[in-house]
Design a protein around this motif. Structure first.
Motif, short mmCIF file in Angstrom:
data_model
loop_
_atom_site.label_atom_id
_atom_site.label_comp_id
_atom_site.label_asym_id
_atom_site.label_seq_id
_atom_site.Cartn_x
_atom_site.Cartn_y
_atom_site.Cartn_z
N LYS A 188 0.86 -1.20 0.00
CA LYS A 188 0.00 0.00 0.00
C LYS A 188 0.89 1.24 0.00
O LYS A 188 2.00 1.22 0.54
CB LYS A 188 -0.85 0.05 1.27
N VAL A 189 0.35 2.30 -0.58
CA VAL A 189 1.11 3.56 -0.59
C VAL A 189 1.27 4.06 0.85
O VAL A 189 0.30 4.11 1.60
CB VAL A 189 0.40 4.63 -1.42
N LYS A 190 2.49 4.36 1.20
CA LYS A 190 2.75 4.86 2.55
C LYS A 190 2.98 6.37 2.52
O LYS A 190 2.34 7.12 3.25
CB LYS A 190 3.99 4.15 3.10
N GLU A 222 4.44 0.13 1.30
CA GLU A 222 4.83 -0.77 2.37
C GLU A 222 3.91 -1.98 2.38
O GLU A 222 2.78 -1.90 1.89
CB GLU A 222 4.80 -0.06 3.72
N LEU A 223 4.40 -3.03 2.95
CA LEU A 223 3.61 -4.25 3.06
C LEU A 223 3.28 -4.41 4.54
O LEU A 223 4.19 -4.53 5.37
CB LEU A 223 4.43 -5.44 2.55
N ASN A 259 10.23 1.81 -3.07
CA ASN A 259 10.14 3.19 -3.54
C ASN A 259 10.15 3.17 -5.06
O ASN A 259 11.04 2.55 -5.65
CB ASN A 259 11.33 4.02 -3.06
N SER A 260 9.18 3.79 -5.65
CA SER A 260 9.21 3.87 -7.12
C SER A 260 9.39 5.34 -7.50
O SER A 260 8.93 6.23 -6.78
CB SER A 260 7.93 3.32 -7.73
N ALA A 262 -2.46 7.03 -6.49
CA ALA A 262 -2.14 8.47 -6.42
C ALA A 262 -2.41 9.05 -5.04
O ALA A 262 -2.18 10.21 -4.79
CB ALA A 262 -2.97 9.21 -7.46
N VAL A 263 -2.90 8.21 -4.14
CA VAL A 263 -3.25 8.72 -2.81
C VAL A 263 -1.99 9.09 -2.04
O VAL A 263 -1.01 8.35 -2.05
CB VAL A 263 -4.05 7.66 -2.04
N VAL A 264 -2.04 10.20 -1.41
CA VAL A 264 -0.90 10.60 -0.59
C VAL A 264 -1.21 10.21 0.84
O VAL A 264 -2.13 10.73 1.45
CB VAL A 264 -0.68 12.11 -0.68
#
Lengths: 152, 534
Positions: free
Chosen positions: A28-30, A40-41, A49-50, B15-17
């Motif tokens: 998921k986006v951290k 992060e998982l 990091n992309s 795209a969520v921050v």
């Protein structure tokens, strides 16, 4: 008409994402900082990091990969300046299959607290797209052969 | 359709921050500080500008032929500060300039540039960079840490593009504008900028930075600037200060004629008036002062320009008041500057024989708002010292006059702590200086205090002093301080007024337990259990 537009958009979205390498399901986006997205998982000490990339499919060759060795010193200097000291590469590999090329670099560095962090750098491209990723973990020993566990 | 919506949501989620959610357990911190950075500061590359030759020739003329009164070039303090001349030549040209420059004449002698040496007119000596500039930048950047992080990513891209691959080169890139301009220009003109994979390989440094930065921010909640890492800290601060200095120089004509201390004071005052726009720093990074000019038309800079206008008008009012009347004008610190200027009352005309030192009605060009509350209160005694010191300072500042700079306005809650007053901060720092100095002799305490400055250093020094009065070993004292500090800080913040001095209480407790024959470890365990922080 609108329905057709929606279907077209959907197809475009599905096809374009299917062709790009992305963090495995569960990540998921951290955080997002500039063009760097950190995933992060949950429950695992692992991050991806992309970031945006400028290289192309034709840049991922053995010769280009060998040339990276001359930039290791520079990378270490960047590491000292920007918080990843003692950067070391312990292995690198070029994989070419199914119309994709992937350059992998594994190694470790020291964070601000002098703790060792393991990493795999992934430079991936197909003729249409390219992407670069950094997989890191404080505790897991990351092997470049297993990178596909984290990036699909 | 449901599948489509689900996919859209999935795609959008990329795209969520999300906010940082990192564990805040903070083990002991050490920095890898590269000694080459210090070497660079000790032996910076000499900066020679185009005007240097003229100034040197004229300085020689002064010596050999015509004497100081006829020195024709280096007519502005900025020019003089930019050139390389011997101390003797500097003094001669400086004396003449100070006597003739109208801007210099508007500044009180004690704030005016020193003609005894160039160094005294520079604010960026390694001695004051971290403790002084860092202190006022801390408030500035408090809520801009995300912007600062993005800015550092931009710096990495610039460095890679400009092929600056050594640590010394990176430091120089940030601290030497001439070198920066040259390398950027060279990179723009270069036919071959290196392989794309190679550049991506170096640019991935940004990914490492983006990984470490949020973690470091959590380790330094009260001094977020430290999150950039110690190697980058000094050059980055120098860059930021240089850019702030440039804006001050751009908008305040007298700025260059101030000595180092007055410049620093001015910068901190100016910084208090606006939060540094990252766009400004980026423009300055790319194009130096030309970048400033390019930004001049933007709304943000227009607003800054208006504020500078207000600052100058207020100063004029104060100056007018001083001309009419006595040196002891007592004006409370101004907390916020409204944009429009309120005209001053006409000066009072005294009847003949009226004593000269009677105060005129106090000019009130701006609304005075109550001071913002401290985000974290200092211990009572320090606050008391700070209050009295601040009152003294405020009166002194106006009476002596920074001349042209009104007291700082306060930005949003960002720097509430700094806003309570630079003077208050100064007072706390000064009152705790001696304590900190003594404590710093112990390596364990040095480790805690070394990375702090200003109020935080004062608070930490107070805490360590009180704890160590109990007689526990420095190691245990530091350990206890680190574990208890967050809880006590939040307790003090919750009940600031009339709150007890928790650290002193703890010190007394330790002392009592030691007297009862308890070991340090046992006391530590007991305290940690009580605070539930083991």
């Amino acid at each position: 008409m609108f329905k057709r537009y929606l279907i077209t958009s959907w197809l475009l979205a599905v096809t374009s994402t299917a062709w790009a390498l992305a963090p495995a399901p569960g990540f998921k986006v951290k955080t997002t900082l500039g063009d760097v997205i950190t995933y992060e998982l949950a429950g695992k000490d692992i991050e991806i990091n992309s970031m945006d990339s400028d290289f192309k499919y034709e840049d991922l060759t053995q010769k280009e990969m060998d040339n990276l060795k001359s930039l290791v010193k520079a990378k270490q200097e960047y590491g000292k300046m920007f918080g990843f000291a003692d950067w070391k590469a312990t292995g690198q590999k070029l994989i070419e299959k199914n119309g994709e090329r992937i350059v992998l670099i594994q190694g470790n560095y020291k964070d601000a607290q002098k703790k060792t962090v393991n990493f795999i750098e992934v430079y991936w491209a197909n003729p249409a797209k390219a992407g670069q990723y950094l997989i890191t973990s404080d505790t897991l020993s990351l092997k470049m052969d297993n990178f596909s566990d984290y990036l699909k | 359709m449901r599948i489509f919506l689900a996919l859209v949501i999935l795609l959008n989620s990329f795209a969520v921050v999300a906010g940082p959610a990192v564990s805040s357990s903070a083990p002991e911190e050490t920095f890898s500080y590269d000694p080459r950075v210090d070497e660079f500061y000790e032996n910076p590359e000499p900066q020679v500008e185009a005007s240097a030759v003229d100034c040197k020739m004229n300085a020689a003329d002064i010596k050999s032929k015509r004497g100081p009164a006829s020195a024709p070039a280096c007519t502005t303090p900025a020019q003089l500060m930019a050139v390389n001349v011997s101390n003797t030549d500097f003094s001669r040209i400086c004396q003449r300039m100070v006597a003739q420059d109208p801007g210099c004449q508007r500044i009180k002698p004690e704030k005016r540039m020193s003609c005894s040496g160039k160094r005294e007119n520079m604010i960026l000596s390694s001695a004051n960079l971290l403790p002084k500039v860092g202190q006022c930048l801390k408030g500035l950047l408090w809520d801009s840490m995300v912007d600062l992080g993005k800015f550092i990513l931009d710096i990495i891209k610039f460095l890679v593009k400009a092929q600056v691959n050594s640590l010394v080169g990176m430091v120089r890139f940030l601290t030497d504008s001439t070198y920066r301009e040259q390398t950027i220009a060279a990179a723009n003109n270069a036919a071959n900028q290196g392989s794309r994979l190679g550049m991506s390989f170096l640019r991935s440094s940004g990914a490492y930075f983006a990984r470490e930065y949020p973690r470091n921010l959590l380790r330094h909640p009260f001094n977020p600037m430290l999150a950039v890492g110690e190697t980058l800290l000094n050059p980055l601060m120098k860059f930021i200060t240089e850019s702030v200095e440039s804006i001050a120089n751009y908008y305040i004509p007298q700025y260059q004629c101030m000595n180092g201390t007055a410049k620093l004071y001015t910068i901190c005052k100016v910084i208090g008036d606006f939060v540094m726009p990252p766009a400004f720093m980026f423009a300055f990074l790319k194009n130096g002062v030309n970048g400033l000019r390019a930004l001049a038309a933007t709304a943000k800079v227009a607003s800054i320009r208006r504020r500078f206008g207000a600052v100058n008008e207020i100063s004029d009012v104060l100056r007018a008041a001083r001309r009419v009347e006595a040196p002891r004008i007592s004006v409370a610190p101004v907390r916020r500057l409204p944009a429009p200027h309120t005209p001053a009352r006409p000066p009072v005309v005294h009847p003949p024989g009226h004593p000269a030192r009677i105060h005129p009605p106090r000019p009130r060009p701006v609304a005075e708002l109550p001071a913002a509350p401290l985000r974290r209160q200092s211990p009572d005694d320090l606050i008391e010292v700070a209050r009295s010191h601040r009152a003294e300072n405020a009166a002194e500042d106006v009476a002596n006059g920074v001349d042209d700079i009104a007291p700082a306005a306060t930005p949003s809650p960002v720097s509430a702590e700094a806003a309570v007053a630079p003077a208050a901060t100064t007072a706390v720092v000064e009152s705790a200086d001696a304590v900190a100095e003594t404590l710093m002799r112990q390596p364990e305490f040095r480790e805690v205090l070394g990375g702090l400055a200003g109020t935080e250093k004062a608070q930490a020094a107070h805490a360590l002093e009180q704890l160590s009065k109990g007689g526990a070993s420095p190691g245990i004292t530091v350990d206890l301080y680190r574990k208890l500090e967050p809880q006590i800080a939040s307790e003090v913040a919750r009940a600031p007024s009339g709150s007890v001095d928790h650290w002193a209480q703890l010190g007394r407790y330790i002392q009592k337990e030691k007297a009862a024959g308890k070991t340090d470890q046992a006391i530590q365990r007991k305290i940690e259990d009580a605070f539930q922080c083991r």
